[in-house]
Motif scaffolding. Structure first.
Motif, PDB file in Angstrom:
ATOM      1  N   ASP A 164       0.825  -1.209   0.000  1.00  0.00           N
ATOM      2  CA  ASP A 164       0.000   0.000   0.000  1.00  0.00           C
ATOM      3  C   ASP A 164       0.859   1.257   0.000  1.00  0.00           C
ATOM      4  O   ASP A 164       0.567   2.229  -0.702  1.00  0.00           O
ATOM      5  N   GLU A 165       1.925   1.251   0.797  1.00  0.00           N
ATOM      6  CA  GLU A 165       2.818   2.407   0.848  1.00  0.00           C
ATOM      7  C   GLU A 165       3.514   2.614  -0.498  1.00  0.00           C
ATOM      8  O   GLU A 165       3.647   3.743  -0.967  1.00  0.00           O
ATOM      9  N   THR A 166       3.932   1.539  -1.120  1.00  0.00           N
ATOM     10  CA  THR A 166       4.599   1.628  -2.418  1.00  0.00           C
ATOM     11  C   THR A 166       3.655   2.225  -3.460  1.00  0.00           C
ATOM     12  O   THR A 166       4.040   3.114  -4.220  1.00  0.00           O
ATOM     13  N   ILE A 167       2.415   1.764  -3.476  1.00  0.00           N
ATOM     14  CA  ILE A 167       1.433   2.285  -4.428  1.00  0.00           C
ATOM     15  C   ILE A 167       1.204   3.767  -4.177  1.00  0.00           C
ATOM     16  O   ILE A 167       1.167   4.572  -5.115  1.00  0.00           O
ATOM     17  N   TYR A 168       1.059   4.146  -2.903  1.00  0.00           N
ATOM     18  CA  TYR A 168       0.820   5.548  -2.567  1.00  0.00           C
ATOM     19  C   TYR A 168       1.978   6.429  -3.032  1.00  0.00           C
ATOM     20  O   TYR A 168       1.771   7.436  -3.699  1.00  0.00           O
ATOM     21  N   TYR A 169       3.211   6.061  -2.663  1.00  0.00           N
ATOM     22  CA  TYR A 169       4.353   6.920  -2.977  1.00  0.00           C
ATOM     23  C   TYR A 169       4.681   6.969  -4.466  1.00  0.00           C
ATOM     24  O   TYR A 169       5.210   7.956  -4.946  1.00  0.00           O
ATOM     25  N   THR A 170       4.363   5.917  -5.193  1.00  0.00           N
ATOM     26  CA  THR A 170       4.623   5.944  -6.632  1.00  0.00           C
ATOM     27  C   THR A 170       3.515   6.650  -7.400  1.00  0.00           C
ATOM     28  O   THR A 170       3.711   7.042  -8.541  1.00  0.00           O
ATOM     29  N   SER A 171       2.353   6.835  -6.786  1.00  0.00           N
ATOM     30  CA  SER A 171       1.249   7.500  -7.482  1.00  0.00           C
ATOM     31  C   SER A 171       1.191   9.010  -7.186  1.00  0.00           C
ATOM     32  O   SER A 171       0.513   9.740  -7.902  1.00  0.00           O
ATOM     33  N   VAL A 172       1.872   9.457  -6.147  1.00  0.00           N
ATOM     34  CA  VAL A 172       1.868  10.882  -5.799  1.00  0.00           C
ATOM     35  C   VAL A 172       2.689  11.637  -6.832  1.00  0.00           C
ATOM     36  O   VAL A 172       3.791  11.227  -7.195  1.00  0.00           O
ATOM     37  N   LYS A 208       1.024  19.105   0.011  1.00  0.00           N
ATOM     38  CA  LYS A 208      -0.286  18.844   0.637  1.00  0.00           C
ATOM     39  C   LYS A 208      -0.479  19.741   1.812  1.00  0.00           C
ATOM     40  O   LYS A 208       0.357  20.141   2.490  1.00  0.00           O
TER      41      LYS A 208
END
Length: 57
Positions: A43-51, A57
């Motif tokens: 989940d963290e990987t998906i979040y940081y790669t999609s930002v 923010k």
């Protein structure tokens, strides 16, 4: 002068660490227990790669 002294000290420190085998490549680090403990969750990987880059923010 100070800059050259700093570079000299850092170069010696890096050389010493390489001889002792303390410097590892990222791929090797990821395979260690420490690397596995510090790894990001999916989940963290998906979040940081999609930002978006530079997005505040």
């Amino acid at each position: 002068m100070v800059n050259n002294l700093y570079k000299s000290k850092v170069s010696k420190l890096i050389e010493k660490a390489q001889k002792k085998g303390l410097i590892k490549k990222y791929d090797v680090f990821c395979e260690t227990e420490e690397g596995k403990k510090m790894a990001l969750s999916k989940d963290e990987t998906i979040y940081y790669t999609s930002v978006k880059k530079g997005e505040a923010k």
